[in-house]
Scaffold this motif. Sequence first.
Motif, PDB file in Angstrom:
ATOM      1  N   GLY A  53       0.779  -1.211  -0.401  1.00  0.00           N
ATOM      2  CA  GLY A  53      -0.004  -0.088   0.040  1.00  0.00           C
ATOM      3  C   GLY A  53       0.827   1.273  -0.147  1.00  0.00           C
ATOM      4  N   HIS A  54       0.418   2.394  -0.461  1.00  0.00           N
ATOM      5  CA  HIS A  54       0.901   3.401  -0.549  1.00  0.00           C
ATOM      6  C   HIS A  54       0.249   4.897   1.114  1.00  0.00           C
ATOM      7  N   PHE A  55       0.845   5.368   1.418  1.00  0.00           N
ATOM      8  CA  PHE A  55       0.766   6.083   2.673  1.00  0.00           C
ATOM      9  C   PHE A  55       1.262   7.563   2.700  1.00  0.00           C
ATOM     10  N   SER A  56       0.548   8.316   3.186  1.00  0.00           N
ATOM     11  CA  SER A  56       1.386   9.698   3.436  1.00  0.00           C
ATOM     12  C   SER A  56       1.081  10.746   3.376  1.00  0.00           C
ATOM     13  N   ASP A  57       1.644  11.978   4.213  1.00  0.00           N
ATOM     14  CA  ASP A  57       1.522  12.384   5.344  1.00  0.00           C
ATOM     15  C   ASP A  57       1.910  13.939   5.780  1.00  0.00           C
ATOM     16  N   ILE A  58       1.389  14.917   6.284  1.00  0.00           N
ATOM     17  CA  ILE A  58       2.253  16.718   6.751  1.00  0.00           C
ATOM     18  C   ILE A  58       2.415  16.243   7.879  1.00  0.00           C
ATOM     19  N   ILE A  59       3.613  16.796   7.941  1.00  0.00           N
ATOM     20  CA  ILE A  59       3.879  16.777   9.870  1.00  0.00           C
ATOM     21  C   ILE A  59       4.869  18.260  10.123  1.00  0.00           C
ATOM     22  N   ALA A  83       5.409   7.054   1.863  1.00  0.00           N
ATOM     23  CA  ALA A  83       5.985   5.402   2.028  1.00  0.00           C
ATOM     24  C   ALA A  83       4.925   4.314   1.172  1.00  0.00           C
ATOM     25  N   ASN A  84       6.179   3.936   0.782  1.00  0.00           N
ATOM     26  CA  ASN A  84       5.113   2.848   0.973  1.00  0.00           C
ATOM     27  C   ASN A  84       5.122   1.801   1.985  1.00  0.00           C
ATOM     28  N   VAL A  85       4.453   0.469   1.410  1.00  0.00           N
ATOM     29  CA  VAL A  85       4.009   0.175   2.644  1.00  0.00           C
ATOM     30  C   VAL A  85       3.856  -1.731   2.119  1.00  0.00           C
ATOM     31  N   GLN A  86       4.388  -2.446   3.026  1.00  0.00           N
ATOM     32  CA  GLN A  86       4.715  -3.728   2.771  1.00  0.00           C
ATOM     33  C   GLN A  86       4.057  -4.380   4.389  1.00  0.00           C
ATOM     34  N   VAL A  87       3.160  -5.378   4.112  1.00  0.00           N
ATOM     35  CA  VAL A  87       2.257  -6.250   5.312  1.00  0.00           C
ATOM     36  C   VAL A  87       2.385  -7.592   5.142  1.00  0.00           C
ATOM     37  N   SER A  88       3.229  -8.161   5.374  1.00  0.00           N
ATOM     38  CA  SER A  88       4.245  -9.966   5.558  1.00  0.00           C
ATOM     39  C   SER A  88       3.435 -11.129   5.931  1.00  0.00           C
ATOM     40  N   TYR A  89       3.719 -12.117   5.527  1.00  0.00           N
ATOM     41  CA  TYR A  89       3.297 -12.962   6.414  1.00  0.00           C
ATOM     42  C   TYR A  89       4.364 -14.268   5.828  1.00  0.00           C
ATOM     43  N   LYS A 144      11.883   9.041  13.086  1.00  0.00           N
ATOM     44  CA  LYS A 144      10.658   8.097  13.549  1.00  0.00           C
ATOM     45  C   LYS A 144       9.634   9.102  14.211  1.00  0.00           C
ATOM     46  N   ILE A 145       9.587  10.362  14.251  1.00  0.00           N
ATOM     47  CA  ILE A 145       8.158  10.816  14.476  1.00  0.00           C
ATOM     48  C   ILE A 145       6.669  10.447  13.062  1.00  0.00           C
ATOM     49  N   ALA A 146       8.119  10.663  11.909  1.00  0.00           N
ATOM     50  CA  ALA A 146       7.296  10.264  10.558  1.00  0.00           C
ATOM     51  C   ALA A 146       6.862   8.626  10.414  1.00  0.00           C
ATOM     52  N   ILE A 147       7.591   7.931  10.832  1.00  0.00           N
ATOM     53  CA  ILE A 147       7.362   6.426  10.728  1.00  0.00           C
ATOM     54  C   ILE A 147       6.244   5.762  12.343  1.00  0.00           C
ATOM     55  N   LYS A 153      -1.873   4.623  11.334  1.00  0.00           N
ATOM     56  CA  LYS A 153      -2.264   4.628  10.142  1.00  0.00           C
ATOM     57  C   LYS A 153      -2.876   3.181   9.325  1.00  0.00           C
ATOM     58  N   ILE A 154      -0.766   2.752   9.424  1.00  0.00           N
ATOM     59  CA  ILE A 154      -1.228   1.547   8.909  1.00  0.00           C
ATOM     60  C   ILE A 154      -2.452   0.780  10.027  1.00  0.00           C
ATOM     61  N   GLN A 155      -1.807   0.326  11.555  1.00  0.00           N
ATOM     62  CA  GLN A 155      -2.412  -0.498  11.176  1.00  0.00           C
ATOM     63  C   GLN A 155      -4.386  -0.699  11.773  1.00  0.00           C
ATOM     64  N   GLU A 156      -4.593   1.042  11.366  1.00  0.00           N
ATOM     65  CA  GLU A 156      -5.761   0.968  11.374  1.00  0.00           C
ATOM     66  C   GLU A 156      -6.801   1.541  10.192  1.00  0.00           C
TER      67      GLU A 156
END
Length: 204
Positions: A53-59, A83-89, A144-147, A153-156
């Motif tokens: 997935g792809h996520f974005s944010d402004i800080i 950010a490009n995000v991967q959730v894997s098992y 660190k804050i960004a991650i 966001k990813i968890q939700e």
Amino acid sequence: MRNFLLGALLMALLALGVKYIIDLSDNEKTEIESSGLILNQIKNVGKLIVTEGHFSDIITYKNDKTYFKLLSSKKKIIVMVNANVQVSYDLKKIEHTIDQETKTLTITKIPEAEITINPEIKYHDIEEGIMNKFNAKDHNSIRKIAIQKLDKKIQESTLVTNSQNRLISELQKLYILTSSLGWTLKYQDTAIDSQVSIEKLITP
């Protein structure tokens, strides 16, 4: 006549004995074949499940410093994060035991989801004081804050839910096979009696 009857009785007992041995051998062969099918299915599902997935944010990052309780120096920066995000098992890490006597496949451990975040950070509207400049420590803090914010966001998000659904789908294949062979599938100490119960056990 008596010898004939005795001989016939011995032949009958011998035939029953041979049949028992053959039946026992066939039963053991069937159990070995069933175990082989189950092990093969575990091998087939033992792959890496990846959901992307792809996520974005402004800080807005601020830092104020006061010197000698008199002089104040402030700095502020607006940070855009993509950010490009991967959730894997990694299902190769599934731990299990097989009990041929009780015809039970027990999954003792399912690997946790691994979340990989690859952020691209861009800085805008940089404001800094003469005595309060941005440095490497600030950049580390911003990352660190960004991650942390992205992880929340990813968890939700549906990304985690989708990856869990794919995990459940793979485990359901094991349930279908074990059930069709007359085996019991268990997760730790809980017997799984339907595909729905897998979802209940896996989903928090």
